[in-house]
Design a protein around this motif. Sequence first.
Motif, PDB file in Angstrom:
ATOM      1  N   SER A 245       5.224  28.063  -2.588  1.00  0.00           N
ATOM      2  CA  SER A 245       6.292  28.713  -3.352  1.00  0.00           C
ATOM      3  C   SER A 245       5.697  29.558  -4.464  1.00  0.00           C
ATOM      4  N   ASP A 289       4.270  22.487  -1.471  1.00  0.00           N
ATOM      5  CA  ASP A 289       5.528  21.746  -1.336  1.00  0.00           C
ATOM      6  C   ASP A 289       5.409  20.314  -1.818  1.00  0.00           C
ATOM      7  N   ASP A 293      11.181  22.337  -5.042  1.00  0.00           N
ATOM      8  CA  ASP A 293      11.650  23.657  -5.466  1.00  0.00           C
ATOM      9  C   ASP A 293      12.777  23.569  -6.490  1.00  0.00           C
TER      10      ASP A 293
END
Length: 335
Positions: A245, A289, A293
């Motif tokens: 991310s 991950d 998030d």
Amino acid sequence: MDAVTPRRDIWLSLEDASAIGAARRIAIALAKEGGFSEDHTGRIGVAVSEAASNLVKHATAGVMLIRPHPDAATTLEVFSLDGGPGMADVEARIRDGHSTAGTLGIGLGAISRLSDAWDVHSQPGRGTILTMRFHAPGSPQPDERECGMYRPIGDEVACGDAFAVAGRGDTLTAIVCDGLGHGIAAAAASTEAVRVFREHTDATPAVIIERVHEALGGTRGGAVAVVRLDRAARTAAYAGVGNISGWIVHAEGRQGMVSVHGIAGHRARGIREMRYELPPHGLVVLHSDGLTDRWNLSGYPGLLTHSAPVIAGTLLRDWAVRRDDACVLVMRVER
């Protein structure tokens, strides 16, 4: 971080008094390896003992990370992370002799004097993040505007996540890689990604991703993202494959950066590079991950004004999931 050098990040759980001595011994051993003088090494031992003692006596779920800086072996970094009780007035706690029973204020005055650089963010009921850096005299000092951290799952020694940063000042290029799975095989994939990154830091992020993809074919593969940060132009160029991310963070919220689906080394089609404008006082954050998030920094008053090590420590402490390796890289935008 040198891909051919074993990672030296040492995590300690500070649950009882015996851990204080262990933390001090580890810090002193790493300081001696880094070429610190005997006097400087003694100061490091005292500062680490103070921080570790605070965690044992007053903290909840206190842990400490001790390591040579990933890009400067002559700098020693110490991170103290806990989940409570926190402090309402850190400045008052720094003054010697001023502490409140049940808080981590004791020892902050000594730590502030003994460290070459330090920062702390504390919130009542949420905990404290304390970071310290010690520099061997005459050595180059790493920039506090960027900081990466990783933590292996459970009791694993090898971490399948890795990061690296190249460049200094206004222009930086960085990578975060999450090797597929856990343990030594995952670490081998992420280590290979960092090695290839180091060989191609002058290339664009998309080209670096392509080179990493080619190199990881003999490994498990992994998720990879590369960003080039230009502080002078306030822009970021970004490319990624898989579930790393990338975020641009500012006072009002955050914006995601786009990766394509796939696994570097196995499936990586349509790699593309995106360009983003950056806010003047924001952050660029990359993470595996192993961090959810759903993280949100709006609930941490004043955190965005702190150093990258404190912000990275906060994200890892509060938003890492326990069933996976975790890695986070924070880079401040301001020049």
